[in-house]
Design a protein around this motif. Sequence first.
Motif, short mmCIF file in Angstrom:
data_model
loop_
_atom_site.label_atom_id
_atom_site.label_comp_id
_atom_site.label_asym_id
_atom_site.label_seq_id
_atom_site.Cartn_x
_atom_site.Cartn_y
_atom_site.Cartn_z
N ARG A 39 -27.79 4.02 -32.69
CA ARG A 39 -28.04 2.84 -31.87
C ARG A 39 -26.73 2.09 -31.65
NH1 ARG A 39 -32.54 1.97 -35.81
NH2 ARG A 39 -34.39 2.88 -34.85
N ARG A 40 -26.71 1.27 -30.58
CA ARG A 40 -25.52 0.48 -30.30
C ARG A 40 -25.13 -0.37 -31.51
NH1 ARG A 40 -24.24 -0.71 -24.83
NH2 ARG A 40 -22.94 -2.39 -25.65
N ILE A 41 -23.81 -0.52 -31.72
CA ILE A 41 -23.36 -1.33 -32.86
C ILE A 41 -23.87 -2.76 -32.71
CG2 ILE A 41 -21.37 -2.17 -34.17
CD1 ILE A 41 -19.78 0.23 -33.11
N LEU A 42 -23.59 -3.37 -31.56
CA LEU A 42 -24.02 -4.76 -31.33
C LEU A 42 -24.91 -4.90 -30.10
CD1 LEU A 42 -20.57 -6.50 -31.95
CD2 LEU A 42 -22.48 -6.39 -33.55
N GLY A 43 -24.73 -4.03 -29.12
CA GLY A 43 -25.54 -4.10 -27.90
C GLY A 43 -24.83 -4.86 -26.78
N LYS A 105 -30.05 -6.94 -35.91
CA LYS A 105 -31.13 -6.65 -34.95
C LYS A 105 -31.07 -5.19 -34.47
CE LYS A 105 -32.53 -9.74 -31.69
NZ LYS A 105 -32.38 -10.81 -30.66
N ARG A 106 -29.87 -4.72 -34.14
CA ARG A 106 -29.72 -3.33 -33.67
C ARG A 106 -30.10 -2.35 -34.77
NH1 ARG A 106 -28.42 -6.45 -30.05
NH2 ARG A 106 -30.64 -6.71 -30.28
N LYS A 114 -34.75 -9.24 -27.21
CA LYS A 114 -36.01 -9.37 -27.93
C LYS A 114 -35.86 -10.46 -29.00
CE LYS A 114 -38.74 -6.27 -26.08
NZ LYS A 114 -38.24 -6.74 -24.77
N PRO A 115 -36.93 -11.25 -29.20
CA PRO A 115 -36.81 -12.34 -30.18
C PRO A 115 -36.91 -11.84 -31.62
CG PRO A 115 -39.00 -12.36 -29.20
CD PRO A 115 -38.25 -11.22 -28.55
N PRO A 173 -37.07 -16.88 -22.55
CA PRO A 173 -37.09 -18.26 -23.07
C PRO A 173 -36.78 -18.38 -24.57
CG PRO A 173 -39.32 -17.48 -22.65
CD PRO A 173 -38.40 -16.36 -22.27
N TRP A 174 -36.10 -17.37 -25.20
CA TRP A 174 -35.73 -17.51 -26.61
C TRP A 174 -34.27 -17.10 -26.82
CZ3 TRP A 174 -40.18 -14.77 -25.24
CH2 TRP A 174 -39.97 -13.41 -24.92
#
Length: 174
Positions: A39-43, A105-106, A114-115, A173-174
């Motif tokens: 997955r991406r390190i940070l995105g 998160k990643r 995504k929240p 909205p987050w």
Amino acid sequence: MDLLALLILVFPAYVANSSPVLLGGGLPVDFKKKFWDGRRILGGGKTWRGTLGGIAAGSIAGIVIGFVAINTPYTIYDCTCKYVSAGFIASCGTMFGDLFGSFIKRRSGMKPGKPYMLLDQLPFIIFALLFLLPFGLLPALTALDWLIILVATLVLHVVMNWLANRLGWKKVPW
Ligand code: CTP
Ligand code: MG
């Protein structure tokens, strides 16, 4: 500490954290590279422009609040020899916390945007304050001070992101 002192303390970090949504874009901090998990390190939500812009905006906020509160007992940003660096250091901590949150998160497989309750709202302020510590710039905070800062940040973050979405600055909205 009284509320005004706490507000001044967190002000540069708040500015640093809220400006990337307006300043960001372009090259991602992770250069689109993937981590060991594929997955991406940070995105793509963390860009150089947003990160460096956040540090610049928070540093300026530190200077401004330093001048506003100069010669008052209210701020770590008021000493002419220190206020520039204090705003800068708090902003570096802010952006570090922001990137750290995205890294986690990643790793948990969550797509940018995504929240993620608590992880979206709190690391930035915790790291902003922790970064001040080794420089002797973090005032003595009681457990109640920490609680006020964390709860206020949580509430403000939710409100401000909702507002940024309504203003069309933010897709979600987050
Ligand atoms: N942004 C940026 N650089 C940063 C932080 C934010 O450029 N260091 C910009 C991006 O355009 C991002 C937007 O501000 O999409 C909103 O920020 P945030 O909610 O922190 O990022 P997300 O896109 O939600 O990504 P993540 O899930 O990694 O938090
Ligand atoms: Mg987000």
